[in-house]
Write an enzyme that holds these catalytic residues in place. Structure first.
Site, PDB file in Angstrom:
ATOM      1  N   ASP A  91       0.862  -1.189   0.000  1.00  0.00           N
ATOM      2  CA  ASP A  91       0.000   0.000   0.000  1.00  0.00           C
ATOM      3  C   ASP A  91       0.897   1.236   0.000  1.00  0.00           C
ATOM      4  O   ASP A  91       2.122   1.133   0.069  1.00  0.00           O
ATOM      5  CB  ASP A  91      -0.955  -0.025   1.191  1.00  0.00           C
ATOM      6  CG  ASP A  91      -0.234  -0.007   2.536  1.00  0.00           C
ATOM      7  OD1 ASP A  91       0.986   0.215   2.560  1.00  0.00           O
ATOM      8  OD2 ASP A  91      -0.896  -0.219   3.562  1.00  0.00           O
ATOM      9  N   ASP A 265      -8.399  -7.352   0.163  1.00  0.00           N
ATOM     10  CA  ASP A 265      -7.441  -7.544   1.253  1.00  0.00           C
ATOM     11  C   ASP A 265      -8.094  -7.115   2.558  1.00  0.00           C
ATOM     12  O   ASP A 265      -8.957  -6.241   2.556  1.00  0.00           O
ATOM     13  CB  ASP A 265      -6.186  -6.692   1.038  1.00  0.00           C
ATOM     14  CG  ASP A 265      -6.393  -5.267   1.526  1.00  0.00           C
ATOM     15  OD1 ASP A 265      -5.961  -4.955   2.644  1.00  0.00           O
ATOM     16  OD2 ASP A 265      -7.037  -4.470   0.815  1.00  0.00           O
ATOM     17  N   CYS A 303     -14.006 -28.911   6.080  1.00  0.00           N
ATOM     18  CA  CYS A 303     -12.745 -28.236   5.743  1.00  0.00           C
ATOM     19  C   CYS A 303     -11.601 -29.240   5.681  1.00  0.00           C
ATOM     20  O   CYS A 303     -11.466 -30.102   6.544  1.00  0.00           O
ATOM     21  CB  CYS A 303     -12.445 -27.146   6.776  1.00  0.00           C
ATOM     22  SG  CYS A 303     -10.888 -26.281   6.485  1.00  0.00           S
ATOM     23  N   CYS A 305      -8.377 -28.431   5.812  1.00  0.00           N
ATOM     24  CA  CYS A 305      -7.117 -27.860   6.304  1.00  0.00           C
ATOM     25  C   CYS A 305      -6.489 -28.714   7.402  1.00  0.00           C
ATOM     26  O   CYS A 305      -7.153 -29.519   8.050  1.00  0.00           O
ATOM     27  CB  CYS A 305      -7.304 -26.412   6.758  1.00  0.00           C
ATOM     28  SG  CYS A 305      -7.782 -26.191   8.479  1.00  0.00           S
ATOM     29  N   CYS A 308      -8.290 -28.569  10.856  1.00  0.00           N
ATOM     30  CA  CYS A 308      -9.552 -29.330  10.954  1.00  0.00           C
ATOM     31  C   CYS A 308      -9.319 -30.839  10.899  1.00  0.00           C
ATOM     32  O   CYS A 308     -10.106 -31.613  11.439  1.00  0.00           O
ATOM     33  CB  CYS A 308     -10.509 -28.872   9.856  1.00  0.00           C
ATOM     34  SG  CYS A 308     -11.127 -27.198  10.157  1.00  0.00           S
ATOM     35  N   HIS A 333      -6.279 -21.828   9.815  1.00  0.00           N
ATOM     36  CA  HIS A 333      -7.604 -22.268   9.350  1.00  0.00           C
ATOM     37  C   HIS A 333      -8.340 -21.135   8.629  1.00  0.00           C
ATOM     38  O   HIS A 333      -8.912 -21.344   7.550  1.00  0.00           O
ATOM     39  CB  HIS A 333      -8.477 -22.771  10.505  1.00  0.00           C
ATOM     40  CG  HIS A 333      -9.923 -22.866  10.121  1.00  0.00           C
ATOM     41  ND1 HIS A 333     -10.450 -23.923   9.412  1.00  0.00           N
ATOM     42  CD2 HIS A 333     -10.954 -21.982  10.278  1.00  0.00           C
ATOM     43  CE1 HIS A 333     -11.732 -23.699   9.160  1.00  0.00           C
ATOM     44  NE2 HIS A 333     -12.063 -22.536   9.678  1.00  0.00           N
TER      45      HIS A 333
END
Length: 404
Positions: A91, A265, A303, A305, A308, A333
């Site tokens: 930014d 973002d 999920c 991931c 999980c 997660h």
């Protein structure tokens, strides 16, 4: 121009694209986690690659203060410094000054602020912002704009919009690496459609590599929020990426993608993780809650991931209040959830199943059919029929009157 943007599929206004940047080939729509100091708190760059992160956002203001852009440049740029092989976006530094330092004073020359190091007045000009970003070396760099909260009204909004247009020319002139870094302009104009339109047209005339919609996600009502996004995406070029700054709620990302935005973002997924909250298809799961203490289920049974697959809600409940590992696992997660959301948006548009994806998403989040009115209005403009997962507005009104 150091990017290529190819639209691969559409559904009405929504689009899935391939965005080729100097360091990575990205697929949109995409969410960018915020790594303020060149790091996503608690996660390694290898973990970020594992979960499918494509672009990380760095804050120019923080990096310029520490470790300094000169040091980053000497070390071979931020990619090498933080060991991140994929894309980066920085930014301009202006937003931090206005949000963090209430002592910032904006004039035509730039943003004057008190140094947090020694309290002396410092000036950030459009030229200086670009020079710092050229040294940091991100794939996408942002123009310094005159930032005003959307909740402010009156002549200050108009002044900021016209100054943003004057500053873009100073940013373009100062930009020394246009073949390596892509300068995006930022559409300002508050909630005023006329000012937004003037700003869009002015920026489009400059033929920039990409465009951001700024000044939102700052406390305005959701109805105003989606209308500004819809207006800007309708006027920005089809062949360039569109980035809605500061947007990180999954629902907002789905709505903005339906309206034709590509990039987002926000600190939200990682910040909310540090407070013990997990993102799930139903909304959020507060792991600090006592009901989690003996819950043997994963955060989200659907999920894939690492968190999980390996940990229970009960275990995470133990950690979130007392151990740094808790916020690390929840950050992992939550970012996995955001990356999966991005992948699902992309693939559903490519496969011509975007309306089904939207309805499935809304059905899980609003099982009673009480989809907020602003979402219904936005989806109507986006040409997406959500009648199968949303209670018609007049029956919602009847429910309220009968229960009242």
């Amino acid at each position: 121009m150091a990017l290529r943007f190819e639209v691969l599929g559409r559904f009405n206004r929504a689009r899935a694209a391939r965005l080729t940047l100097p360091h990575f080939l990205c697929e949109t729509p995409l969410f960018m986690p915020v790594g303020t100091q060149g790091t996503i708190k608690g996660l390694t760059t290898h973990q970020l690659e594992d979960i499918g992160c494509q672009i990380i956002l760095g804050n120019t203001y923080h990096l310029a203060l520490r470790p300094t852009s000169e040091l980053i440049d000497e070390m071979g740029g931020l990619h090498k410094f933080m060991n991140w092989p994929r894309a980066l976006l920085t930014d301009s530094g202006g937003f931090q000054m206005v949000s963090l330092l209430h002592l910032a004073d904006i004039t035509e020359e730039g943003v004057t602020f008190q140094s947090p190091v020694d309290g002396k007045p410092m000036l950030l000009t459009p030229e200086e912002s670009i020079q710092i970003q050229n040294r940091i070396g991100a794939d996408i760099i942002m123009a310094l704009d005159d930032v005003v909260k959307t909740t402010i009204t009156g002549p200050r909004i108009e002044e900021a919009m016209y100054r943003t247009l004057r500053w873009i020319d100073r940013c373009i002139a100062a930009h020394k690496k246009p073949k390596e870094q892509n300068l995006f302009g930022i559409v300002q104009g508050g909630l005023d459609p006329v000012l937004r339109d003037i700003c869009v047209q002015g920026l489009v005339e400059r033929n920039l590599p990409g465009y951001a919609i700024g000044g939102l996600a700052g406390g305005e009502d959701k109805d105003s929020f989606w209308r500004v996004v819809a207006q800007c995406t309708a006027s920005l070029p089809e062949s360039k990426p569109r980035y809605v700054m500061g947007v990180g709620y999954p629902l907002d990302i789905v709505v903005c993608s339906a309206l034709g935005a590509d990039m987002y973002d926000c600190v939200y997924p990682t910040r909310t993780a540090r407070f013990g909250t997990a993102l799930v298809p139903e909304g959020v799961l507060k792991l600090k809650h006592q009901s989690m203490a003996d819950d043997t289920r994963p955060i989200d049974s659907t999920c894939e991931c690492m968190v999980c697959k390996n940990y229970t809600r009960a275990y995470l409940h133990c950690l979130v209040t007392k151990d740094a590992m808790g916020s690390q696992l929840l950050s992992y997660h939550n970012l996995y959830y955001m990356m999966q959301l991005s992948r699902n948006l992309h693939s559903s548009i490519i496969e011509g199943k975007f309306p089904e994806f939207v309805c499935d998403f809304l059905r899980k989040m609003f099982p009673e059919g009480d989809v907020p009115e602003w979402v219904c209005n936005a989806m109507e403009v986006a040409g997406i029929d959500i009648s199968s997962c949303s209670t018609p507005l007049n029956s919602k009104l009847n429910l309220h009157t009968s229960s009242g």
